[in-house]
Motif scaffolding. Structure first.
Motif, short mmCIF file in Angstrom:
data_model
loop_
_atom_site.label_atom_id
_atom_site.label_comp_id
_atom_site.label_asym_id
_atom_site.label_seq_id
_atom_site.Cartn_x
_atom_site.Cartn_y
_atom_site.Cartn_z
N TYR B 124 -33.20 9.89 70.99
CA TYR B 124 -34.25 10.45 71.78
C TYR B 124 -33.94 12.07 72.01
O TYR B 124 -34.76 12.69 72.30
N GLY B 125 -32.43 11.99 72.25
CA GLY B 125 -32.29 13.39 72.53
C GLY B 125 -32.45 14.36 71.27
O GLY B 125 -32.92 15.55 71.49
N TRP B 126 -31.94 13.94 70.12
CA TRP B 126 -32.09 14.45 68.88
C TRP B 126 -33.87 14.71 68.68
O TRP B 126 -33.99 15.85 67.88
N HIS B 127 -34.51 13.94 68.80
CA HIS B 127 -35.98 14.12 68.83
C HIS B 127 -36.54 15.09 69.68
O HIS B 127 -37.46 15.88 69.02
N ALA B 128 -35.92 15.16 70.83
CA ALA B 128 -36.48 16.14 71.67
C ALA B 128 -36.05 17.71 71.21
O ALA B 128 -36.86 18.57 71.29
N VAL B 129 -34.65 17.70 70.85
CA VAL B 129 -34.30 19.06 70.38
C VAL B 129 -35.16 19.49 69.12
O VAL B 129 -35.15 20.56 68.92
N GLU B 130 -35.12 18.65 68.27
CA GLU B 130 -35.89 18.90 67.30
C GLU B 130 -37.28 19.42 67.40
O GLU B 130 -38.10 20.04 66.58
N LYS B 131 -37.93 18.97 68.42
CA LYS B 131 -39.30 19.47 68.59
C LYS B 131 -39.19 20.79 69.59
O LYS B 131 -40.12 21.34 70.13
N GLY B 132 -37.78 21.16 69.90
CA GLY B 132 -37.54 22.35 70.77
C GLY B 132 -37.62 22.08 72.29
O GLY B 132 -37.58 23.11 73.07
N TYR B 133 -37.35 21.09 72.62
CA TYR B 133 -37.36 20.70 74.05
C TYR B 133 -35.94 20.44 74.66
O TYR B 133 -35.07 19.75 73.73
N ALA B 134 -35.54 20.67 75.87
CA ALA B 134 -34.34 20.23 76.31
C ALA B 134 -34.56 18.87 77.12
O ALA B 134 -35.79 18.66 77.31
#
Lengths: 335, 335
Positions: B124-134
């Motif tokens: 879910y961390g990778w999912h977030a950064v791939e969408k540009g979120y911290a």
């Protein structure tokens, strides 16, 4: 050891601070916070930090007249510039402001940049729980510990504070990302003892329990080896991102002492709006009861919860034992 | 070792999941997430977890048809009930919902209760950064580790994920509060090796590097000794408070397998609204450049940043080496 009444300590700290040019209202707050840290057993960030703080003021590294100003307001988020003001009052201001935001939105996040050393991070966790709020707080710092795999200081120890309120014993965690502090190295060395576990590296690059050898190399061990190192890096990046301020390597360039130019994050949560006060109390009591019922290891001591021993100290009014030399030094600063 | 193409792995996992009664759209997502975890090197929560997940489905511990429902909406905070649905799709739903809130408010906090094992938190961390979120994410768990000072399992290992985006190598930390996982104990034991540092206690209560001895006592060492123990306790209390759900000791009573009845927190931040994308990139690049320039310790290896080696794995399409017995077991589940 000198035996000092709590009120005497506070009055002497107030005198020392005002004599250094700190305004009375600011000196009053700082004297209280440093006294509380001393009473709670954290001398290194209580009375022990006063001479260095006054030195920083004299060098102009802390601007005793600066007050935080707002940079951005975004829903429940507020970004503040601390203008290198007094770290303690900047951090208290940010905590209080985050509480106001939490009252309004359920949670408040204040991100503070260009601030100075907040002393003991736990102070703001205790402040939060005493007002009935839960909190996640952290600061970044200058490089003071080698990253995992590094031979030189390259990451901050970036203390992290987490707190959940309860009127009869809140949960309050206050942990730096180094396994031990320099204060702990010093006090262990003065007693002629070794650390209970490895705390850093000696001159030959081996893990060591010798506090003097570790202090000499300044190669503190990150807590949990690679894990505390990684957590320090992410706390740093998130603090800089949220506060729109400096990460550790840029704080290194500021050269205004420990903590000068750092970023701090204050996330406060209002339990009243998150299931209610009773549910919050039940969570804290349930966890404490569970831990109290656990079979102890070979030490035979009951399992402790974070904040438990501090809670007992905070309810004590007994005079404090303070190192003689330190007490004389601080008294001299108050003359 | 079997050599398996990534697409083949994903197709076989999809087959195994649908055969167990998971709906095609849910099976598709789960097959992708478990394949990615395997490719990223985390077999224990990738293909390695499929037999146990299917067992949980068969026992009725995971309700494959449940979807999260909203319990509370409070500004940027949303509380969801996961109804013991599939942990992976529940967690992805919560991450996506927190992103929507972050777009609206700068940050979004989704607190999910009554969910099941989210497998690998880093997903879910990778999912977030791939969408540009911290992101800051964590879960509580059932008791699987002794609290510091305890002889028996009494706290969760409560994995914590923190992530800051960058299109060419984000910072992603994914750490449990145990120094080593049971998966690591098993793989080290199978290789006939010792752990590189102490990882838990042996039968006589001494700290040990022997993976078999530690697995036998189930007395894993909290990372950083008392520090990881304290952090696990506070992550637990805050997860239960925010999600208005169960702390670890109450999850123990649910008896629906590992993670059944847990709480998960998803805090997402939008860098666009916090100083902008360029400032976020500069923070990540600055930290990575700083660490790359640090003098290495005696190992001589460059200092690594959290997420760096996973980032390289994620950009690989090379076939995967998978344990023969495990691959046969999963293939049989797909027949």
């Amino acid at each position: 050891m000198a035996t000092v009444e709590i009120d005497t300590l506070k009055a002497v700290l107030y005198q020392a601070l005002t004599r250094a040019g700190v305004a009375p209202n600011v000196a009053e707050v700082c004297a209280r916070i440093h006294t509380e840290s001393t009473r709670d057993g954290v001398h290194s960030h209580g009375i022990g930090r006063i001479p260095r703080f006054i030195d920083y003021v004299k060098r102009g590294w802390v601007d005793v007249d600066a007050i935080p100003t707002r940079v951005q307001q975004l829903g429940a988020i507020e970004v503040l510039d601390g203008h290198f003001g007094v770290g303690v009052t900047n951090a208290l201001y940010a905590t209080d402001r985050a509480m106001e935001l939490a009252q309004e939105h359920g949670m408040g996040l204040v991100a503070l940049r260009d601030t100075t050393h907040w002393m003991r991070g736990g102070s703001y966790g205790w402040h939060a729980v005493e007002k009935g709020y839960a909190a996640i707080l952290w600061t970044n710092t200058e490089s003071c510990m080698p990253a995992w795999g590094a031979a030189e200081q390259s990451i901050g120890n970036n203390p992290l504070v987490m707190a959940v309120p309860h009127q009869d014993g809140p949960l309050v965690l206050d942990m730096a990302m180094s396994q031990f502090s320099y204060g702990k190295l010093q006090s262990t060395r003065l007693k002629g003892e070794q650390l209970p576990i490895d705390g850093g590296f000696d001159e030959s690059g081996h893990l060591s329990r010798d506090p003097g050898a570790i202090a000499a190399t300044r190669r503190l061990l990150p807590t949990g080896y690679w894990k505390g190192s990684g957590l320090a890096i992410l706390l740093d990046a998130l603090a800089a991102l949220l506060a729109q301020g400096r990460p550790t390597h840029a704080i290194d360039d500021v050269q205004k002492g420990s903590g000068g130019g750092s970023c701090q994050i204050f996330m406060l949560f209002d339990p009243e709006q998150l299931g209610g006060r009773d549910a919050c109390n039940a969570i804290v009591e349930g966890i404490q009861a569970h831990l109290a019922a656990v079979t102890a290891d070979a030490s035979g001591r009951p399992v402790r919860w974070p904040g438990g021993s501090t809670w007992r100290n905070r309810n004590s009014v007994a005079p404090l034992d303070i190192d003689d030399g330190l007490w004389r030094e601080v008294q001299a600063l108050a003359l």
